[in-house]
Design an enzyme around this catalytic site. Structure first.
Site: not given
Length: 638
Positions: A239, A281, A209
């Site tokens: 991110y 995911e 992740c």
């Protein structure tokens, strides 16, 4: 024939004419055949796109697991409708709000898994690292919650976890509880080492992740440079930030440390957990709700009544080695076999060495004249836009050259005396490009469901070799093969070829015939996948042309005739923006733009995706659109 580049050993690809005669397969028996770099040589591999991953020590467990998983799962995540819409800035606010709520549910479980891993860790430094990582997740969770609450949404009450979210969180918490591979649970572990092993398993399931989000932040964050007012800028910034990258590296380093004392079997378990987490995911992103039309997956974007047609080249597009190399080697080895058995009356009594020399001379002549031919067909000045007609005329020169080269091979007698069974065995052992087998297998599985046809257009001298290659990996069903054929007397080749497709012009004419026949029944959307100059006309005639590999000759010729080459992902993001603005002609033949991919997995991720659910109706476009200003105002708190 195809342009011959490197000397390649072929023992693993050919049936042995005499298992005891190892010298048949020595390096000295290799012809100046063809190989090429993997499709990923032109692009950085998805596993190394992020420079951060390279910072993890070479040979580390975390790096190995990421490389193994990213070659497929990272592509599938990137090409999900949700992330493409997010990158394009066209994602509806309601969809983004729903995603944040699902992510909040996930982060609660993620933080809890960190707590459980910390309890199992035996080393104080490891505990401190896990604690720091958990605190970073809590900060991310608080940020999500505050934004949702500003919108009047309580994520824990008003938006329940989706099945995909629940599946992922259940997996994480079960792993953290020690319920792995029949494990008895961390509360029943007798020794600190057993508990530390559970900590390693848990970190192995959580690392994907972190690494995937860091990868996505950088991979998709580049689109912010094209749009300073991107409505989801802060999501990407989060991110792509150095702090998040540091956290991803930190958990990878922790995984490496915890893996040092594990057995090979235990490391294999972590690898499986890592892969499973990556798949979850992808399922998580695939399950996000969207109402607006999206350009991915292509099988869902196009009108269900229309036919989706996938065309592909074979040699060096699907394969690692050019088939002419293999067929010539079979012929030479067949002569050796016949000579040793004393039954060479079927073949010319030419010595095997002479036959090989003959083939080497043909190969060298081909290479020299091919380059001369390419130079001859290039226009003196680079075209400003695609000039299809001039390109067609230029490739008439190459087409005549290819026909003459094939005539020389036939006249030489090199291809005489091959046994059909040997050709089939060679096809069965033919090595396909990474991800190619899975592409055709998955596309084939959805062929009837999504109204899809598959066609292979190839210069290969023997279509039976292609059929055997696809049959051996379970991909032949539904694949229409258009190629040349050897002529046989009984089961032995005569040296002649039934010449059907041997030039760029032959290929494109066959492409047009197939496309025209299909369009006479129902409208179709076509994709062509190729790697060489011989594919250039087909690549341009298709609604979407996809280039695999790193052929500099293809790019040199294309560029001179006004063809542009662009990575597929940025191209799709731009098309998504145009779709959001209700522009027509999202995909158009002869546009002059060809899309490059890093792997077959990338092509599969876009064309098929994780599933082929019903696509939104075009009427949803009006309610799906939101002005950029509205989006920016409403998520300014993110």
């Amino acid at each position: 024939m195809r342009l011959l580049r490197l000397r390649l050993p072929l023992p693993a690809l050919l049936p042995s004419p005499n298992p005891t005669t190892k010298s048949f397969f020595s390096l000295s028996s290799c012809w100046p055949g063809v190989t090429r770099t993997s499709p990923t040589s032109h692009h950085k591999q998805m596993s190394t796109t992020s420079s951060s991953a390279a910072a993890v020590a070479e040979g580390s467990a975390a790096r190995r697991f990421w490389i193994a998983a990213s070659s497929r799962e990272a592509a599938f995540a990137t090409y999900t409708p949700f992330l493409l819409s997010l990158a394009a800035g066209s994602l509806r606010l309601d969809s983004f709000r729903h995603y944040l709520a699902q992510d909040a549910h996930f982060l609660h479980a993620f933080a809890r898994a960190y707590e459980m891993a910390e309890e199992c860790a035996d080393d104080d430094d490891d505990k401190a690292t896990i604690s720091a990582l958990r605190k970073a997740i809590v900060r991310e969770l608080n940020l999500h919650s505050s934004v949702l609450q500003e919108w009047g949404v309580d994520p824990t009450k008003e938006i329940p976890p989706s099945p995909a979210t629940t599946k992922y969180t259940d997996f994480l918490l079960a792993t953290a509880a020690g319920k792995v591979d029949g494990g008895k649970g961390s509360d029943k572990m007798a020794t600190p080492f057993e508990k530390t092993k559970i900590a390693a398993y848990t970190v192995g399931a959580m690392t994907p992740c972190m690494r995937l989000y860091a990868y996505l932040g950088k991979e998709l964050g580049v689109f912010l440079k094209q749009d300073e007012n991107h409505p989801y800028k802060k999501w990407f910034d989060t991110y792509a930030a150095t702090d998040f990258e540091s956290n991803a590296l930190q958990i990878e380093e922790l995984l490496d440390k915890l893996s040092v004392s594990l057995t090979g079997e235990e490391l294999e378990i972590i690898g499986k957990l890592y892969q499973q987490a990556m798949r979850l995911e992808v399922e998580f992103f695939s399950a996000q709700t969207l109402e607006e039309p999206v350009v991915a997956p292509l099988s869902r974007y196009r009108d269900p009544k229309d036919k989706l047609v996938i065309f592909s080249d074979f040699d060096l597009t699907c394969t690692v080695v050019d088939s002419s190399a293999i067929l010539a080697e079979i012929a030479i080895l067949s002569h050796q076999k016949a000579s040793q058995s004393g039954s060479d009356n079927v073949l010319d009594r030419t010595k095997s060495a002479d036959l090989r020399n003959s083939w080497n001379m043909l190969s060298n002549q081909y290479m020299e004249e091919h380059e001369q031919c390419i130079q001859k067909l290039l226009p003196p000045e680079e075209a400003k836009s695609v000039d299809y007609d001039q390109l067609y005329k230029g490739l008439e020169v190459l087409s005549e050259f290819e026909r003459q080269a094939n005539s020389r091979v036939i006249d030489s007698g090199v291809l005489r005396g091959m046994n059909l069974d040997d050709i089939r065995k060679a096809g069965e052992r033919l090595i396909l490009q990474d991800g190619c087998r899975n592409f055709f297998k998955k596309i084939g599985e959805t062929r009837e469901k999504v109204n899809l046809d598959i066609h292979i257009l190839s210069y290969c001298w023997c279509a039976e070799l292609i059929r055997s290659a696809f049959s051996s990996v379970g991909c032949l069903d539904g694949v229409n093969i258009h190629s040349n054929e050897f002529t046989f007397e009984g089961s032995v080749s005569t040296g002649h070829i039934n010449r059907k497709i041997e030039s760029p012009l032959d290929k494109v004419e066959k492409f047009k015939i197939i496309k025209s026949d299909l369009d006479s029944i129902t409208p179709s959307l076509s994709v062509y996948i190729g790697d060489s100059v011989g594919d250039l006309l087909c690549l341009l005639e298709a609604d979407v042309g996809i280039v695999v590999g790193s052929s500099t000759t293809l790019r040199r010729v294309g560029k001179q005739f006004g063809v542009s080459f662009a990575p597929l992902l940025p191209g799709l993001v731009e098309k998504q923006r145009r779709l959001w603005k209700q522009e027509a002609s999202i995909f158009k033949a002869r546009s002059g733009v060809l899309h490059t991919v890093s792997s077959w997995s990338e092509s599969l991720a876009w064309i098929r995706g994780m599933n082929t659910g019903a696509r939104p109706s075009m009427e949803m476009m009006a309610c799906a659109r939101r002005t950029r200003t509205e989006l920016q105002v409403m998520i300014s708190g993110l």
